[in-house]
Design a protein around this motif. Structure first.
Motif, PDB file in Angstrom:
ATOM      1  N   SER A   7       0.820  -1.213   0.000  1.00  0.00           N
ATOM      2  CA  SER A   7       0.000   0.000   0.000  1.00  0.00           C
ATOM      3  C   SER A   7       0.854   1.264   0.000  1.00  0.00           C
ATOM      4  CB  SER A   7      -0.877   0.001   1.262  1.00  0.00           C
ATOM      5  OG  SER A   7      -1.876   0.986   1.164  1.00  0.00           O
ATOM      6  N   ASP A   8       0.240   2.365  -0.425  1.00  0.00           N
ATOM      7  CA  ASP A   8       0.818   3.699  -0.256  1.00  0.00           C
ATOM      8  C   ASP A   8       2.287   3.802  -0.713  1.00  0.00           C
ATOM      9  OD1 ASP A   8      -1.373   5.428   1.328  1.00  0.00           O
ATOM     10  OD2 ASP A   8      -1.477   3.356   1.992  1.00  0.00           O
ATOM     11  N   VAL A   9       2.482   3.547  -1.988  1.00  0.00           N
ATOM     12  CA  VAL A   9       3.820   3.649  -2.596  1.00  0.00           C
ATOM     13  C   VAL A   9       4.206   5.128  -2.776  1.00  0.00           C
ATOM     14  CG1 VAL A   9       5.112   3.250  -4.741  1.00  0.00           C
ATOM     15  CG2 VAL A   9       3.745   1.401  -3.746  1.00  0.00           C
ATOM     16  N   HIS A  10       3.224   5.944  -3.141  1.00  0.00           N
ATOM     17  CA  HIS A  10       3.426   7.384  -3.277  1.00  0.00           C
ATOM     18  C   HIS A  10       4.629   7.758  -4.154  1.00  0.00           C
ATOM     19  CE1 HIS A  10       0.095   8.765  -0.882  1.00  0.00           C
ATOM     20  NE2 HIS A  10       0.393   7.902   0.067  1.00  0.00           N
ATOM     21  N   SER A  11       4.690   7.136  -5.323  1.00  0.00           N
ATOM     22  CA  SER A  11       5.678   7.519  -6.342  1.00  0.00           C
ATOM     23  C   SER A  11       7.132   7.410  -5.879  1.00  0.00           C
ATOM     24  CB  SER A  11       5.437   8.959  -6.836  1.00  0.00           C
ATOM     25  OG  SER A  11       4.142   9.120  -7.344  1.00  0.00           O
ATOM     26  N   GLY A  35      -3.877   1.013  -2.670  1.00  0.00           N
ATOM     27  CA  GLY A  35      -4.121   2.401  -3.069  1.00  0.00           C
ATOM     28  C   GLY A  35      -3.009   3.382  -2.731  1.00  0.00           C
ATOM     29  N   ASP A  36      -3.073   4.542  -3.383  1.00  0.00           N
ATOM     30  CA  ASP A  36      -2.052   5.593  -3.322  1.00  0.00           C
ATOM     31  C   ASP A  36      -0.716   5.142  -3.929  1.00  0.00           C
ATOM     32  OD1 ASP A  36      -3.819   7.451  -2.400  1.00  0.00           O
ATOM     33  OD2 ASP A  36      -2.917   7.713  -0.419  1.00  0.00           O
ATOM     34  N   ILE A  37      -0.790   4.843  -5.230  1.00  0.00           N
ATOM     35  CA  ILE A  37       0.455   4.568  -5.960  1.00  0.00           C
ATOM     36  C   ILE A  37       1.178   5.891  -6.219  1.00  0.00           C
ATOM     37  CG2 ILE A  37      -0.731   4.555  -8.247  1.00  0.00           C
ATOM     38  CD1 ILE A  37       2.269   2.367  -7.246  1.00  0.00           C
ATOM     39  N   ASN A  62      -6.966   8.091  -2.076  1.00  0.00           N
ATOM     40  CA  ASN A  62      -7.378   9.491  -2.264  1.00  0.00           C
ATOM     41  C   ASN A  62      -6.406  10.283  -3.135  1.00  0.00           C
ATOM     42  OD1 ASN A  62      -5.786   8.998   0.100  1.00  0.00           O
ATOM     43  ND2 ASN A  62      -6.222  11.053   0.865  1.00  0.00           N
ATOM     44  N   HIS A  63      -5.095   9.961  -3.061  1.00  0.00           N
ATOM     45  CA  HIS A  63      -4.137  10.676  -3.917  1.00  0.00           C
ATOM     46  C   HIS A  63      -4.279  10.256  -5.380  1.00  0.00           C
ATOM     47  CE1 HIS A  63      -1.652  12.707  -0.767  1.00  0.00           C
ATOM     48  NE2 HIS A  63      -2.302  11.830  -0.037  1.00  0.00           N
ATOM     49  N   ASP A  64      -4.549   8.962  -5.600  1.00  0.00           N
ATOM     50  CA  ASP A  64      -4.770   8.484  -6.976  1.00  0.00           C
ATOM     51  C   ASP A  64      -5.975   9.203  -7.573  1.00  0.00           C
ATOM     52  OD1 ASP A  64      -2.749   6.557  -6.534  1.00  0.00           O
ATOM     53  OD2 ASP A  64      -4.201   5.180  -5.650  1.00  0.00           O
ATOM     54  N   ALA A 114      -9.583  -2.231   1.569  1.00  0.00           N
ATOM     55  CA  ALA A 114     -10.081  -0.853   1.483  1.00  0.00           C
ATOM     56  C   ALA A 114      -8.896   0.081   1.644  1.00  0.00           C
ATOM     57  CB  ALA A 114     -11.113  -0.581   2.574  1.00  0.00           C
ATOM     58  N   HIS A 115      -8.891   1.203   0.917  1.00  0.00           N
ATOM     59  CA  HIS A 115      -7.787   2.134   1.131  1.00  0.00           C
ATOM     60  C   HIS A 115      -7.913   2.766   2.521  1.00  0.00           C
ATOM     61  CE1 HIS A 115      -4.502   4.808   0.416  1.00  0.00           C
ATOM     62  NE2 HIS A 115      -5.246   5.843   0.732  1.00  0.00           N
ATOM     63  N   GLY A 116      -9.049   3.417   2.789  1.00  0.00           N
ATOM     64  CA  GLY A 116      -9.247   4.083   4.082  1.00  0.00           C
ATOM     65  C   GLY A 116     -10.004   3.211   5.062  1.00  0.00           C
ATOM     66  N   GLY A 148      -4.986   0.616   4.286  1.00  0.00           N
ATOM     67  CA  GLY A 148      -3.765   1.429   4.237  1.00  0.00           C
ATOM     68  C   GLY A 148      -4.105   2.828   4.742  1.00  0.00           C
ATOM     69  N   HIS A 149      -3.701   3.848   3.992  1.00  0.00           N
ATOM     70  CA  HIS A 149      -4.120   5.244   4.161  1.00  0.00           C
ATOM     71  C   HIS A 149      -3.458   6.015   5.305  1.00  0.00           C
ATOM     72  CE1 HIS A 149      -6.568   8.718   3.491  1.00  0.00           C
ATOM     73  NE2 HIS A 149      -7.429   8.518   4.460  1.00  0.00           N
ATOM     74  N   SER A 150      -3.408   5.446   6.523  1.00  0.00           N
ATOM     75  CA  SER A 150      -2.809   6.203   7.629  1.00  0.00           C
ATOM     76  C   SER A 150      -1.285   6.078   7.633  1.00  0.00           C
ATOM     77  CB  SER A 150      -3.356   5.713   8.972  1.00  0.00           C
ATOM     78  OG  SER A 150      -2.880   4.414   9.236  1.00  0.00           O
ATOM     79  N   HIS A 151      -0.730   5.134   6.876  1.00  0.00           N
ATOM     80  CA  HIS A 151       0.713   4.870   6.837  1.00  0.00           C
ATOM     81  C   HIS A 151       1.220   4.413   8.205  1.00  0.00           C
ATOM     82  CE1 HIS A 151       1.385   7.797   3.170  1.00  0.00           C
ATOM     83  NE2 HIS A 151       0.195   7.208   3.125  1.00  0.00           N
ATOM     84  N   TYR A 152       0.335   3.813   8.983  1.00  0.00           N
ATOM     85  CA  TYR A 152       0.672   3.412  10.350  1.00  0.00           C
ATOM     86  C   TYR A 152       0.257   1.955  10.558  1.00  0.00           C
ATOM     87  CZ  TYR A 152       1.394   4.173  15.344  1.00  0.00           C
ATOM     88  OH  TYR A 152       1.877   4.113  16.627  1.00  0.00           O
TER      89      TYR A 152
HETATM   90 ZN    ZN Z   1      -1.301   7.443   1.407  1.00  0.00          ZN
END
Ligand code: ZN
Length: 242
Positions: A7-11, A35-37, A62-64, A114-116, A148-152
């Motif tokens: 999850s949450d690769v964020h480029s 989510g959040d590639i 949400n970023h995607d 789910a992402h969030g 994912g989403h919270s990065h925690y």
């Molecule tokens: Zn994220």
């Protein structure tokens, strides 16, 4: 079966490559993405292209959605907004269409993803507390839900009697009668004080979920962000893991 949940690769390609290399050691596996590639980091197109090679199933974050105008960015902080605008300016049309095709939640191989949160997935709620988790267990019907989403990385466990507890253990035994919401953490921008990339492995033979960490070359990602003029706040936080 071995399921790898990322999850949450964020480029962040340095982080993504480190995780892909690590999971390549697993012989037989299926991989899902939460989510959040894109967003925050310097290599959105490369990240999407690698994701499409390694993921058997993917949902969007949400970023995607923000990068293809499917969600409003006025509630993003100023740095996240700047990164979204920069990402939009460089995104190839084929990669933008791919982001548009991603749903915020899905069911795959008997797992809920789910992402969030499974409750109102398009509202991008965060799951931080037992109270947050309690609201969500009735919104999915599988034994395990990954988010994912919270990065925690954290996990919430609902026992037979309906009581919910949480822990931050890296090994989670999946027991009959109990249900789980497991946050796998973030590959590209961890926020739990540990800058190493996070992801999860679920082995359905041994009924064990393992939350894994892999170090990556943070300085190279930071340098790429500097070259692209991305916000200093986003550059600095990678080394701090928050
Ligand atoms: Zn994220």
């Amino acid at each position: 079966m071995i399921y790898v949940i990322i999850s949450d690769v964020h480029s962040n390609m340095e982080a993504f490559n480190a995780v892909v290399e690590e999971i390549s050691l697993l012989a037989e596996k299926k991989t899902a993405f939460l989510g959040d590639i894109v967003g925050y980091g310097p290599e959105p197109n490369e990240s999407i292209e690698l994701l499409r090679k390694v993921a058997d199933f993917a949902i969007g974050g949400n970023h995607d959605w923000a990068c293809v105008d499917l969600t409003d960015i006025t509630y993003f902080n100023i740095y996240a907004q700047q990164a979204v605008l920069w990402t939009k300016s460089v995104l190839k049309p084929g990669n933008a269409s791919y982001l548009k095709s991603l749903k915020p939640m899905g069911k795959w191989e008997g797992l809920t993803l789910a992402h969030g949160s499974p409750r109102e997935p398009e509202a991008w709620h965060y799951l931080f507390s037992v109270e947050d988790a309690e609201l969500n267990f009735s919104f999915f019907d599988t034994q395990v839900c990954f988010v994912g989403h919270s990065h925690y990385p954290i996990n919430f466990i609902r026992s037979r009697d309906g009581r919910i507890r949480y822990n931050r253990n890296a090994n989670i035994e999946i027991s009959p009668g109990e249900r789980y919401i497991i946050n796998v953490g973030s590959i590209g921008q961890p926020r739990d004080g540990n800058p190493d990339s996070a992801f999860a492995i679920y082995d359905t033979e041994s009924n064990l979920v393992q939350l894994k960490r892999v170090p990556y070359d943070i300085a190279t990602t930071q340098e790429k962000m500097r070259v692209r003029g991305l916000p200093g706040y986003l550059i600095n936080r990678l080394a701090l893991g928050r």
